[in-house]
Design a protein around this motif. Sequence first.
Motif, PDB file in Angstrom:
ATOM      1  N   PRO A  55     -14.413  45.030 -23.763  1.00 56.96           N
ATOM      2  CA  PRO A  55     -15.351  43.663 -23.975  1.00 56.96           C
ATOM      3  C   PRO A  55     -14.268  42.797 -23.281  1.00 56.96           C
ATOM      4  O   PRO A  55     -13.349  42.551 -23.285  1.00 56.96           O
ATOM      5  CB  PRO A  55     -15.355  43.860 -25.327  1.00 56.96           C
ATOM      6  N   GLY A  56     -15.195  41.607 -23.124  1.00 56.17           N
ATOM      7  CA  GLY A  56     -14.649  40.272 -22.526  1.00 56.17           C
ATOM      8  C   GLY A  56     -14.959  39.035 -23.556  1.00 56.17           C
ATOM      9  O   GLY A  56     -16.021  39.406 -24.147  1.00 56.17           O
ATOM     10  N   THR A  57     -14.403  38.066 -23.837  1.00 52.14           N
ATOM     11  CA  THR A  57     -14.845  37.166 -24.526  1.00 52.14           C
ATOM     12  C   THR A  57     -14.782  35.672 -23.853  1.00 52.14           C
ATOM     13  O   THR A  57     -13.401  35.084 -23.695  1.00 52.14           O
ATOM     14  CB  THR A  57     -13.682  37.115 -25.973  1.00 52.14           C
ATOM     15  N   PRO A  58     -15.781  35.274 -23.194  1.00 50.88           N
ATOM     16  CA  PRO A  58     -15.921  34.042 -22.927  1.00 50.88           C
ATOM     17  C   PRO A  58     -15.701  32.719 -24.031  1.00 50.88           C
ATOM     18  O   PRO A  58     -16.393  33.085 -24.891  1.00 50.88           O
ATOM     19  CB  PRO A  58     -17.344  33.752 -22.018  1.00 50.88           C
ATOM     20  N   THR A  59     -14.825  32.059 -23.557  1.00 57.59           N
ATOM     21  CA  THR A  59     -14.623  30.759 -24.606  1.00 57.59           C
ATOM     22  C   THR A  59     -15.390  29.578 -24.012  1.00 57.59           C
ATOM     23  O   THR A  59     -15.702  29.467 -22.879  1.00 57.59           O
ATOM     24  CB  THR A  59     -13.195  30.664 -24.695  1.00 57.59           C
ATOM     25  N   GLY A  60     -14.970  28.414 -24.764  1.00 57.80           N
ATOM     26  CA  GLY A  60     -15.746  27.016 -24.265  1.00 57.80           C
ATOM     27  C   GLY A  60     -17.014  27.135 -24.143  1.00 57.80           C
ATOM     28  O   GLY A  60     -17.561  26.189 -23.411  1.00 57.80           O
ATOM     29  N   LEU A  61     -17.828  27.894 -24.845  1.00 57.08           N
ATOM     30  CA  LEU A  61     -19.220  27.686 -24.778  1.00 57.08           C
ATOM     31  C   LEU A  61     -19.780  26.557 -25.637  1.00 57.08           C
ATOM     32  O   LEU A  61     -19.182  26.122 -26.494  1.00 57.08           O
ATOM     33  CB  LEU A  61     -19.809  29.135 -25.320  1.00 57.08           C
ATOM     34  N   THR A  62     -21.260  26.409 -25.379  1.00 56.33           N
ATOM     35  CA  THR A  62     -21.589  25.132 -25.939  1.00 56.33           C
ATOM     36  C   THR A  62     -22.736  25.686 -26.645  1.00 56.33           C
ATOM     37  O   THR A  62     -23.623  26.276 -26.270  1.00 56.33           O
ATOM     38  CB  THR A  62     -22.249  24.147 -25.102  1.00 56.33           C
ATOM     39  N   VAL A  63     -22.839  25.563 -28.074  1.00 51.18           N
ATOM     40  CA  VAL A  63     -23.603  25.977 -29.110  1.00 51.18           C
ATOM     41  C   VAL A  63     -25.062  25.360 -28.874  1.00 51.18           C
ATOM     42  O   VAL A  63     -25.079  24.229 -28.426  1.00 51.18           O
ATOM     43  CB  VAL A  63     -23.257  25.480 -30.464  1.00 51.18           C
TER      44      VAL A  63
END
Length: 394
Positions: free
Chosen positions: A139-147
């Motif tokens: 798996p991968g975990t994109p960060t810095g997402l906007t809720v």
Amino acid sequence: MKRKATIGLLLLFFFPFVWHANALISKGKKNVDIVAAPPNDDCANAIALTVNSDFLCTNTTSGTVAEATASGVVSGCPGTPANANDDVWYKFVATDTSHKIELLNIAGSQTNMYYMVFDGGATGDCATMTGIFCGSTNPGTPTGLTVGNTYFISVFTDSPASGADTTFDICVGSTPTTPSNDDCANALAITNLPFNSSMDATSATNNAGFITSAGCMDLNDGVWYTVVGDGGKITITVTPDAWDAAIGVYEGSCGALTCVGDSNVGASGFVEAVAFTSTLNKTYYINIGYPSGTNDEPEGVFTLSATTDFLSIDDIVAKGFYYFPNPVENTLKMNANESIDQVSLYTILGREVKRLTQSLDLSAELDMSNLPAGTYYVRVTIGNANGSFKVIKN
Ligand SMILES: [Ca+2]
Ligand SMILES: [Ca+2]
Ligand SMILES: [Ca+2]
């Protein structure tokens, strides 16, 4: 006019060949399904995914790239894999600033899969979305997402040729909240054996510090369970996801724990187990945490199973034990080659209703005449051996 006529002629010319090719395929293989492109072949028809509240992947969505065609979407994502020519599309609305994307159960002729994540903004717009994460790790975990923003995921195989028959499941996970059984005082009680349960301890904390107890290895304060001894041999087994788990089993009380047993025989993903002979009605504390008394490392997803050999008479049969009759009318009779030290009778719910403790010698008689009809458990101790069995009272 002239161009239209040319296209018409070309179609007329090629159509019989196409038809003929399909007929040949049908002849060679019976029941060939002529599969259309998947409904989510392009971004505009992305399938909405359920966002899980932890990393357990309880909610997954099944997909296939069979007959998918290239979307030709330029991702702007560094290291974009070259072969996104069978991409299919999913979307989710972020509930956190990072989410774990996982492809599971990949099966088919081309199992080397990738995915890319695009930020579609607050409106979820395929035309203006931007690539933010190249999922070359799974798996991968994109960060810095906007809720609240909609994120699109394109999933594809790394085969240069399109048309792989690959199927898969996809899941979106979230960092869970701190588990309720993060500390010893709030341990989850295991009330019935056998017990089997999965949990996500990713957000477990080290609470007041490492767990140390003479005889047991030092551990992180992970997550906690209790189990009350039934007199049988209890086995605690932990199957961790991709993290290094260890088990400590203690008696006493939280803050004054005494070691019963521990296990840390392997590293990441390794199954750990502790077996101990339990004392009837004694409470045991189980800590599942990272195996270190100096580094607080994250715990993760695991499956816990707890079993008991309570219903086994092997150890006392070895001492010549036998009993009769079953079903019982009034009196259960027992004999052995060594002195029978204790006989206890329990209801099916585990409540002790009778106990014989003295001068039992090589035989014992348990009066069940005044008990209601039903199923009971009998627990017998001979020296250091215990055994349990079920009897029916008529
Ligand atoms: Ca903890
Ligand atoms: Ca381990
Ligand atoms: Ca930890």
